[in-house]
Design a protein around this motif. Structure first.
Motif, short mmCIF file in Angstrom:
data_model
loop_
_atom_site.label_atom_id
_atom_site.label_comp_id
_atom_site.label_asym_id
_atom_site.label_seq_id
_atom_site.Cartn_x
_atom_site.Cartn_y
_atom_site.Cartn_z
N LEU A 171 46.81 -58.84 -1.24
CA LEU A 171 48.15 -59.41 -1.10
C LEU A 171 49.03 -59.10 -2.30
CD1 LEU A 171 47.51 -62.92 0.52
CD2 LEU A 171 47.93 -60.71 1.61
N MET A 172 48.41 -58.67 -3.39
CA MET A 172 49.20 -58.24 -4.57
C MET A 172 50.22 -57.17 -4.18
SD MET A 172 48.28 -59.57 -7.71
CE MET A 172 48.47 -58.30 -8.96
N ASN A 173 49.90 -56.37 -3.15
CA ASN A 173 50.79 -55.28 -2.72
C ASN A 173 51.83 -55.72 -1.69
OD1 ASN A 173 49.78 -53.13 -4.28
ND2 ASN A 173 48.03 -52.91 -2.89
N ARG A 174 51.81 -56.99 -1.31
CA ARG A 174 52.69 -57.52 -0.26
C ARG A 174 52.65 -56.64 1.00
NH1 ARG A 174 55.63 -58.67 -5.08
NH2 ARG A 174 56.05 -60.90 -5.30
N PRO A 175 51.48 -56.52 1.61
CA PRO A 175 51.34 -55.62 2.77
C PRO A 175 52.08 -56.13 4.00
CG PRO A 175 49.37 -56.93 2.49
CD PRO A 175 50.23 -57.22 1.29
N ARG A 176 52.50 -55.20 4.84
CA ARG A 176 53.14 -55.56 6.11
C ARG A 176 52.13 -55.56 7.26
NH1 ARG A 176 56.82 -51.88 3.98
NH2 ARG A 176 56.17 -50.29 5.48
N ILE A 177 51.00 -54.88 7.05
CA ILE A 177 49.93 -54.86 8.04
C ILE A 177 48.65 -55.27 7.33
CG2 ILE A 177 48.61 -53.44 9.67
CD1 ILE A 177 51.07 -51.53 9.71
N VAL A 178 48.00 -56.33 7.81
CA VAL A 178 46.79 -56.84 7.17
C VAL A 178 45.63 -56.74 8.16
CG1 VAL A 178 45.70 -58.79 5.98
CG2 VAL A 178 48.18 -58.43 5.79
N LEU A 179 44.61 -55.98 7.78
CA LEU A 179 43.40 -55.80 8.59
C LEU A 179 42.30 -56.67 7.99
CD1 LEU A 179 43.45 -51.88 8.62
CD2 LEU A 179 44.68 -53.41 10.17
N LEU A 180 41.66 -57.49 8.81
CA LEU A 180 40.61 -58.39 8.30
C LEU A 180 39.32 -58.16 9.08
CD1 LEU A 180 43.45 -60.48 8.56
CD2 LEU A 180 42.05 -61.43 6.75
N ASN A 181 38.24 -57.91 8.35
CA ASN A 181 36.94 -57.65 8.94
C ASN A 181 36.03 -58.86 8.75
OD1 ASN A 181 34.51 -56.64 9.85
ND2 ASN A 181 34.61 -54.74 8.70
N ASP A 182 36.04 -59.78 9.72
CA ASP A 182 35.20 -60.98 9.70
C ASP A 182 35.30 -61.71 8.35
OD1 ASP A 182 33.66 -62.57 11.29
OD2 ASP A 182 31.82 -61.42 11.09
N PRO A 183 36.51 -62.12 7.95
CA PRO A 183 36.72 -62.58 6.57
C PRO A 183 36.14 -63.94 6.25
CG PRO A 183 38.70 -62.92 7.87
CD PRO A 183 37.74 -62.16 8.75
N THR A 184 35.76 -64.75 7.25
CA THR A 184 35.27 -66.10 6.94
C THR A 184 33.75 -66.19 7.00
OG1 THR A 184 35.41 -66.86 9.25
CG2 THR A 184 37.38 -67.10 7.89
N ARG A 185 33.07 -65.05 7.10
CA ARG A 185 31.61 -65.07 7.16
C ARG A 185 31.04 -65.67 5.88
NH1 ARG A 185 27.60 -61.65 5.49
NH2 ARG A 185 29.07 -60.06 4.78
N GLY A 186 30.24 -66.72 6.05
CA GLY A 186 29.52 -67.29 4.91
C GLY A 186 30.33 -68.17 3.99
N ILE A 187 31.47 -68.69 4.46
CA ILE A 187 32.24 -69.61 3.61
C ILE A 187 32.38 -70.95 4.32
CG2 ILE A 187 33.45 -67.77 2.38
CD1 ILE A 187 35.87 -68.31 4.10
N ASP A 188 32.73 -71.97 3.56
CA ASP A 188 32.70 -73.32 4.07
C ASP A 188 33.90 -73.63 4.95
OD1 ASP A 188 34.85 -74.93 2.38
OD2 ASP A 188 33.84 -73.53 1.03
N VAL A 189 33.78 -74.75 5.67
CA VAL A 189 34.79 -75.10 6.66
C VAL A 189 36.15 -75.40 6.02
CG1 VAL A 189 34.16 -77.55 6.67
CG2 VAL A 189 35.23 -76.55 8.69
N GLY A 190 36.15 -75.99 4.84
CA GLY A 190 37.41 -76.28 4.16
C GLY A 190 38.15 -75.00 3.77
N THR A 191 37.41 -74.02 3.22
CA THR A 191 38.01 -72.75 2.84
C THR A 191 38.46 -71.97 4.07
OG1 THR A 191 36.61 -72.66 0.88
CG2 THR A 191 37.67 -70.63 1.53
N LYS A 192 37.67 -72.04 5.15
CA LYS A 192 38.08 -71.39 6.40
C LYS A 192 39.44 -71.91 6.84
CE LYS A 192 33.57 -70.35 8.49
NZ LYS A 192 32.69 -70.59 9.65
N GLN A 193 39.59 -73.22 6.79
CA GLN A 193 40.85 -73.83 7.23
C GLN A 193 42.01 -73.31 6.38
OE1 GLN A 193 40.79 -78.10 7.13
NE2 GLN A 193 42.32 -78.29 8.74
N GLU A 194 41.79 -73.16 5.09
CA GLU A 194 42.84 -72.63 4.20
C GLU A 194 43.17 -71.18 4.55
OE1 GLU A 194 41.59 -75.36 0.29
OE2 GLU A 194 41.26 -73.20 0.30
N ILE A 195 42.16 -70.40 4.92
CA ILE A 195 42.40 -69.00 5.28
C ILE A 195 43.17 -68.91 6.59
CG2 ILE A 195 41.26 -66.86 6.01
CD1 ILE A 195 39.17 -67.37 3.84
#
Length: 512
Positions: free
Chosen positions: A417-441
């Protein structure tokens, strides 16, 4: 109330790292013939607890009893000798060695002072069979196996040590759905054989299927232990986060159909793995990518980020035809694409480097002048992202490896996000993280979309696709077999489409 005397009991366990309290007077009791789920957000103390169990670190206070006798492990080898083995989320395999070498590496069979290769192979085969991974050849090099198969080797390696208690830390997070089913079958069989199992997972449906006992941790304390099935998911989550649990997913505001797409793909194909993929993504839209694991979803994201060579078909960004021949070109100002990779440890972070260095590495061009980093611009952008993602770090000059898993994943996202992208590709980004952090994502993805970005979101979690996405492209055998929208984004349609089974119109109308 536990039904039998526990095999392992930990009482009043405390651990500090400098001024940080990782555990404070924590208690847990693990019994033989049961699966004990340890629940909590990242940073709740779970990892420290199991490291103490496994002999990786020693507690500052408290006692640990194994079979009713006080024990203290000075090393993982000492814990292994006592019958406690671990399968950690971060794999411990040596890539350049064979599967068999890795399985017996701590204690290889010997004959006349030399490693007995025949016995080694037999041990490896037995362990792989016991782990439900008999299709993995003992002579295969670990580096030639995909991530999900390496995880199965890690489980086989633990079973080869014939444990009394086995710890599994997010052991299914890298597995395909078919491998998860095999592991579940293995764990249930081990339980019936009298093995004690400690199971850490952020996937509530896994806990519901497997666990006999549960203990919730929060802020380094053991909050409550209870028999599995006696609390609802909402009650469990409220114990974990210490506050009322509200809606997990943000509202979908809807996307204007007449908006011009920021990304268009037409007949995108690659080497027999991708075939004739056509779709648009508009600004403000979260486009999900679903289907059974291994149907070309990861290759699609890699193709769009310029990683794959010899891509066929047309790609347009803001109506302009492009040829994405490298990640450098993909992330350029003209194309403005970011990829959040699958494995934060090996693909997303440089663990020995600082939080600041990890955040800046993908955006050096935008925070540099004449080849020299503008520290003021860098600091301002980093501070902005630390606040946006609520990254918890004592200082940005600490090693990123010292952060919790959830905060490490936030750093991976913030880096791009440092580059302020206009297209964001996410590859299973919440794998292995807790429910609170998932909600934030989830909230972050919607905020990025509301800011005009187009989000392409691959997830192996159906709930995420249903809750987050405006449309879902379901892939099968390298192509998009169906696009789901509106009320059609539901579990029945996702599963049916993933299996390439077309639902009858009457069924679709009846789906709630």
């Amino acid at each position: 109330m536990l039904l039998s005397e526990p095999l392992l009991r930990m009482e009043g366990i405390s651990k500090r790292y400098g001024g940080v309290i990782a555990l404070k007077e924590a208690d847990i009791a693990i019994r033989s013939g049961a699966i004990h789920a340890v629940l909590g957000e990242n940073g709740a103390g779970k990892s420290t607890l199991i490291k103490i169990m496994a002999g990786v670190t020693a507690p500052d206070e408290g006692r640990m009893l194994l079979g009713g006798k006080d024990v203290a492990f000075s090393s993982p080898a000492a814990a292994n000798a006592a019958g406690i083995v671990s399968v950690f989320q971060e794999l411990s395999l040596i890539p350049d060695l064979s599967v068999a070498d890795n399985i017996v590496i701590s204690n290889p069979p010997r004959r006349f002072g030399m490693i007995d290769r025949r016995a080694q192979r037999q041990i490896a085969e037995e362990a792989l069979n016991r782990a439900g991974a008999s299709d993995i050849h003992p002579s295969s090099l670990v580096k030639d196996l995909p991530l999900s198969r390496r995880q199965m080797v890690e489980i086989a390696k633990a079973l080869a040590r014939k444990p009394r208690l086995m710890i599994l830390d997010e052991a299914t997070s890298a597995l395909t759905r078919s491998d998860v089913e095999k592991v579940f079958s293995v764990l249930k069989r081990l339980r019936s054989e009298g093995l004690a199992l400690v199971y850490i997972s952020h996937r509530m449906h896994e806990i519901a299927e497997l666990a006999d006992d549960c203990t919730v941790f929060r802020n380094g304390r053991s909050i409550e232990s209870y028999p599995a099935g006696t609390k609802t998911d909402h009650q469990v989550v409220e114990l974990m986060i210490g506050r009322e649990y509200k809606s997990v997913f943000p509202a979908k505001p809807g996307v204007e159909a007449n908006k011009a797409p920021v990304l268009s793909c037409h007949d995108l194909s690659w080497g027999g793995r991708l075939a004739d993929i056509t779709f648009d993504a508009r600004p403000g839209e979260i486009v999900g990518v679903g289907g059974l694991d291994g149907q070309g979803q990861r290759e699609l994201l890699l193709a769009l980020f310029g990683v794959l060579r010899d891509i066929k078909g047309d790609v347009q960004i803001n109506g302009r035809g492009v040829r994405l021949s490298s990640p450098k070109e993909a992330k350029s100002t003209a194309n403005s694409i970011a990829l959040i990779p699958e494995d934060r440890k090996t693909e997303g972070l440089m663990l020995s480097m600082t939080v600041r260095e990890n955040l800046s590495i993908a955006a050096l061009g935008s925070v540099s002048r004449n080849g020299i980093i503008d520290r003021g611009a860098e600091a301002a952008r980093i501070d902005e992202l630390l606040k946006l993602l609520a990254i918890k770090a004592a200082t940005i000059d600490m090693p990123v490896s010292s952060l919790s898993g959830g905060n490490q994943q936030k750093v991976v996202i913030a880096k791009w996000l440092m580059n302020r992208p206009r297209i964001v590709l996410l590859n299973d980004p919440t794998r292995g993280i807790d429910v609170g952090t998932k909600q934030e994502i989830y909230q972050l993805l919607r905020k990025l979309a509301d800011g005009g970005a187009a989000i392409i979101f691959y997830s192996t979690d159906y709930d995420e696709l249903i809750g987050c996405c405006d449309r879902v492209l379901v892939m099968y055998d390298g192509t998009v077999v169906r696009t789901l929208e509106g009320d059609d984004i539901n579990e029945r349609e996702l599963i049916g489409s993933a299996l390439n089974i077309a639902a009858r119109p009457a069924e679709r109308r009846a789906t709630p």
